[in-house]
Design an enzyme around this catalytic site. Sequence first.
Site, mmCIF file in Angstrom:
data_model
loop_
_atom_site.group_PDB
_atom_site.id
_atom_site.type_symbol
_atom_site.label_atom_id
_atom_site.label_comp_id
_atom_site.label_asym_id
_atom_site.label_seq_id
_atom_site.Cartn_x
_atom_site.Cartn_y
_atom_site.Cartn_z
ATOM 1 N N SER A 23 -28.627 46.210 -0.001
ATOM 2 C CA SER A 23 -27.928 45.210 0.811
ATOM 3 C C SER A 23 -28.930 44.249 1.443
ATOM 4 C CB SER A 23 -27.117 45.896 1.908
ATOM 5 O OG SER A 23 -26.573 44.932 2.788
ATOM 6 N N HIS A 48 -26.457 43.486 -3.236
ATOM 7 C CA HIS A 48 -25.239 43.427 -2.432
ATOM 8 C C HIS A 48 -25.401 42.369 -1.343
ATOM 9 C CE1 HIS A 48 -21.437 45.210 -1.083
ATOM 10 N NE2 HIS A 48 -21.872 45.025 0.152
ATOM 11 N N ASP A 50 -23.582 40.673 1.777
ATOM 12 C CA ASP A 50 -22.513 40.764 2.772
ATOM 13 C C ASP A 50 -22.292 39.418 3.435
ATOM 14 O OD1 ASP A 50 -21.707 43.564 2.764
ATOM 15 O OD2 ASP A 50 -23.743 43.974 3.452
ATOM 16 N N MET A 52 -20.258 37.406 6.209
ATOM 17 C CA MET A 52 -19.503 37.620 7.447
ATOM 18 C C MET A 52 -19.199 36.288 8.115
ATOM 19 S SD MET A 52 -21.726 40.742 9.045
ATOM 20 C CE MET A 52 -22.346 42.080 8.014
ATOM 21 N N HIS A 81 -19.766 40.606 -1.172
ATOM 22 C CA HIS A 81 -18.764 41.297 -0.362
ATOM 23 C C HIS A 81 -18.293 40.344 0.738
ATOM 24 C CE1 HIS A 81 -17.972 44.860 2.622
ATOM 25 N NE2 HIS A 81 -16.861 44.245 2.274
ATOM 26 N N MET A 83 -16.541 39.692 3.797
ATOM 27 C CA MET A 83 -15.951 40.217 5.028
ATOM 28 C C MET A 83 -15.492 39.023 5.856
ATOM 29 S SD MET A 83 -18.406 43.439 5.987
ATOM 30 C CE MET A 83 -19.974 42.814 5.385
ATOM 31 N N MET A 152 -15.690 51.541 2.778
ATOM 32 C CA MET A 152 -16.612 51.357 3.890
ATOM 33 C C MET A 152 -16.718 52.656 4.673
ATOM 34 S SD MET A 152 -17.763 48.279 3.693
ATOM 35 C CE MET A 152 -18.638 48.296 5.265
ATOM 36 N N ASP A 190 -20.344 51.883 0.933
ATOM 37 C CA ASP A 190 -21.239 51.053 1.740
ATOM 38 C C ASP A 190 -21.193 51.508 3.183
ATOM 39 O OD1 ASP A 190 -22.736 49.065 2.932
ATOM 40 O OD2 ASP A 190 -21.381 47.423 2.438
#
Length: 231
Positions: A23, A48, A50, A52, A81, A83, A152, A190
């Site tokens: 990540s 990965h 993330d 946000m 990913h 979010m 998660m 994750d």
Amino acid sequence: MSGTRPLRKVNQLPFGRPWVAPSLLAARYDTLATEVAAVEKGGAEALHLDIMDGHFVPNLSFGADLVKALRPLSEMLFDVHLMISDPLTYAPRFQAAGADHITFHVEAVSQPSQVIQAIHALGCTAGISLRPGTPASALLPYLEEVEMVLVMTVEPGFGGQSFREDQLPKIREFRKAIDALGKPIRLEVDGGVGAATAALCREAGADVLVAGSSVFRCPDGDYRRAIEALR
């Protein structure tokens, strides 16, 4: 370099041995290019990323411009990913930036199938994720439509949290459902994944392990050793 990436069929993820997907949240931001190259050299199958928005989760990370900047530097699969509250609007931006796979949260949308179809139309594989407090039953109706499920094992929004063992039954439930379908669907975990918790996840049926601190912050700086320890 991105132009030399092995071609894959649209809407199909490579299968074989379990993946490790470091990540980027845990990497050193002042040397990102070096960090990405190091985990790729260390044997990671995917990166990965993330995303946000400060709304769906109480934190901000980075956007499509960073993904675009990193894409020419790596042949790894880019596992994005989202979010965020509006994955339908932003998925095309991340596909254009170089995403191979896009995961969104079932809690963020009212019509998950619409988002899945949109991701597929972009030429990416689609994944669906859920918070620790969301039961597997909220996601199971869409299982047959996706190529990956992301469980998660921490509350999304912050790195460095401890693994929640109370999520292991959920991983087992998804493993059983995926096996019953007989489709090539990856099961990703994750949150708080290190050498010890990775073994628990693998035993429960996970075959993609997202790891942040246990790779990018490993004590000896040996990313290959850290990645192999997770397998």
